[in-house]
Scaffold this active site. Structure first.
Site, short mmCIF file in Angstrom:
data_model
loop_
_atom_site.label_atom_id
_atom_site.label_comp_id
_atom_site.label_asym_id
_atom_site.label_seq_id
_atom_site.Cartn_x
_atom_site.Cartn_y
_atom_site.Cartn_z
N PRO A 147 5.97 16.60 11.46
CA PRO A 147 4.73 16.59 10.66
C PRO A 147 4.78 15.67 9.44
O PRO A 147 3.82 15.58 8.71
CB PRO A 147 4.62 18.05 10.23
CG PRO A 147 6.05 18.51 10.13
CD PRO A 147 6.78 17.81 11.23
N GLY A 148 5.94 15.00 9.19
CA GLY A 148 5.95 13.97 8.16
C GLY A 148 6.80 14.26 6.94
O GLY A 148 6.76 13.49 5.98
N LYS A 204 10.10 14.05 6.46
CA LYS A 204 11.09 12.99 6.20
C LYS A 204 10.41 11.63 6.05
O LYS A 204 10.84 10.80 5.25
CB LYS A 204 12.13 12.96 7.32
CG LYS A 204 12.97 14.24 7.40
CD LYS A 204 14.05 14.14 8.43
CE LYS A 204 14.90 15.42 8.49
NZ LYS A 204 14.16 16.57 9.04
N ALA A 234 8.07 11.32 13.92
CA ALA A 234 7.80 11.58 12.52
C ALA A 234 7.05 12.87 12.19
O ALA A 234 7.18 13.37 11.08
CB ALA A 234 7.04 10.40 11.93
N ASP A 269 14.99 11.42 14.00
CA ASP A 269 15.04 12.87 13.76
C ASP A 269 14.48 13.50 15.03
O ASP A 269 13.30 13.80 15.12
CB ASP A 269 14.21 13.22 12.53
CG ASP A 269 14.33 14.68 12.15
OD1 ASP A 269 15.44 15.23 12.25
OD2 ASP A 269 13.31 15.29 11.78
N CYS A 324 17.90 19.54 14.11
CA CYS A 324 18.05 20.86 13.48
C CYS A 324 18.69 21.81 14.50
O CYS A 324 18.12 22.84 14.85
CB CYS A 324 16.72 21.39 12.96
SG CYS A 324 15.39 21.40 14.16
#
Length: 454
Positions: free
Chosen positions: A275-276, A278, A273, A340, A393
């Protein structure tokens, strides 16, 4: 006698070019990340927004175009190039960037300002060298580029400043012309992109508040839930950012969570998660009765993640857990799970300007092994009838299609679901995946697959 605590050391104020030089020297000598240096140095500086924007442009632009700048500078300095002191080499790069790429700066000003820096960080001899080299460059003394017909990869690697191994990889996949467009897109300075914290404000209200801070804004060009902010916006100096009204998020990145489709009341999990960005988006969507667990392996990043989600953004129903996502210390099931995954980051080279010079080919295979393990570990945590989204990404096949297809073979309880109904029209392609490309969409390179559990 009680000793007074030491006061924080204050740096002497410097101008934008000198600050850019200090950041570039630190990035190279300490292998520090330029984006983090920019954030901390600009937050602590008293520079006006216009000068702060110039610092960012000089640092990121010099890093993005480094191979092209070095190609011409090495030809003009000869064997001395590799032996020059770090500060003088970076001074020459900043000057050459302004002359060759940032053409809005008059060449005479670029030369004069570079000579001042060379005097301060070198001696009269190096200042004379900087003056002579940059004046020749401004006069058109350019080195020949590699021949495109006999060695297209070498030409593209210099012309667009990317490592040769990566250029060869993209030329083999896309062909020279499309690879050239992708490489060129990596050298475009991205606009600052922000997303409203839906728990506190709306996109429209945020736009008005940003205009009140003096910044022009416009919607994301692809219909994503973001606003593009004019040059000079520094998040760490913005009351709106510090007060939790917004998160920094690329338009394509902001469209991954809509593919997950979290809804009010859902119990959700984000397995990597920090740095947060999403996780906060999920928390806003599942409120007020749902919750999200934000899992992060590293303790320091987990603390920063909690501070971002709970203290800055005020998302009280976002729970941070420190643990290894390949063996998650959690009990399911969750309605929605987002993987992610850590990745090579080759889709975000335009945003992380120094990353292209840090990456090695082996990183792709190393990341792919980790990505498969994360997806396997997350699968049992998904509720029957729930959704698992895998995203990275990166556009590399080893980290995208080659992760999803074997996963579906190993986990017949999952099927590939069409991501397109959850995307703005301009992001919908010819396949059921979400694949954003920098040279087509003007965003980060992003891949996402929606996997439904029966």
């Amino acid at each position: 006698m009680t000793r007074r605590p030491a006061l924080p050391r204050r740096r002497k104020p410097v101008g934008p070019r000198e600050l850019a030089l200090q950041i570039l020297a630190a990035a190279e000598s300490r292998r520090a990340y330029s984006d983090r240096l920019l954030e901390s140095r600009l937050r602590d500086s008293a520079l006006a927004p216009r000068d702060a924007a110039l610092v960012t442009t000089l640092v990121q632009g010099t890093l993005r175009h480094r191979a092209l700048l070095d190609h011409h500078l090495a030809a003009l300095t000869g064997p001395r190039w590799d032996e020059l002191p770090l500060w003088i080499r970076e001074t020459l790069r900043i000057g050459a960037f302004q002359i060759l790429v940032l053409t809005r700066v008059p060449s005479s000003a670029a030369v004069d300002e570079s000579v001042k820096l060379a005097k301060k960080y070198g001696h009269p001899g190096t200042a004379g060298l900087v003056n002579a080299v940059l004046r020749r460059l401004a006069g058109g003394a350019l080195a020949l580029l590699p021949d495109a017909a006999s060695d297209p990869a070498a030409r593209l690697a210099v012309e667009h400043s990317h490592p040769r191994w990566l250029v060869e990889r993209w030329v083999a996949r896309y062909g020279p012309e499309e690879a050239g467009r992708l490489l060129a897109a990596d050298n475009v300075e991205p606009r600052v992109s922000v997303r409203a914290n839906r728990a506190r404000t709306s996109t429209e209200a945020l736009a008005e508040a940003l205009r009140a801070e003096g910044f022009a804004v416009e919607p994301g060009p692809n219909g994503g839930p973001v606003l593009l902010v004019a040059d000079g916006f520094t998040a760490a100096r913005s009351p709106l950012f510090r007060g939790g009204s917004l998160s920094l998020q690329d338009e394509a990145e902001a469209c991954v969570v809509p593919v997950l489709d979290p809804r009010p009341g859902h119990r959700a999990l984000d397995v990597a998660a920090a740095p947060g960005g999403k996780a906060s988006q999920i928390a806003e969507a599942v409120a007020p009765s749902g919750s999200v667990v934000a899992l992060e392996r590293h303790p320091s990043r987990a603390r920063a993640l909690r501070a971002n989600l709970v203290e800055r953004l005020g998302l009280a129903h976002a729970w941070t857990v420190c643990g290894d996502a390949t063996a998650p210390p959690l009990r399911g099931p969750f309605d929605r799970v987002l993987v992610d995954a850590p990745c090579s980051g080759l889709g975000v080279l335009r945003r992380r300007a120094d990353a292209r010079w840090r990456k090695e080919p082996d990183a792709i295979a190393e990341m792919a092994a980790l990505q498969a393990a994360l997806l396997d570990a997350a699968a049992p945590l998904v509720l029957a009838g729930g959704v698992l989204v895998y995203s990275v990404c990166s556009l590399e096949p080893e980290e995208t299609d080659a992760i999803v297809t074997p996963f579906l073979s190993r986990h017949p309880e999952f099927s590939l679901d069409d991501a397109r109904p959850f995307l703005p029209p301009s992001f919908r392609g010819s396949e059921p995946f979400f694949r954003a490309l920098p040279h087509l969409h003007g965003t980060d390179g992003v891949f996402a697959a929606r996997l439904a559990r029966r």
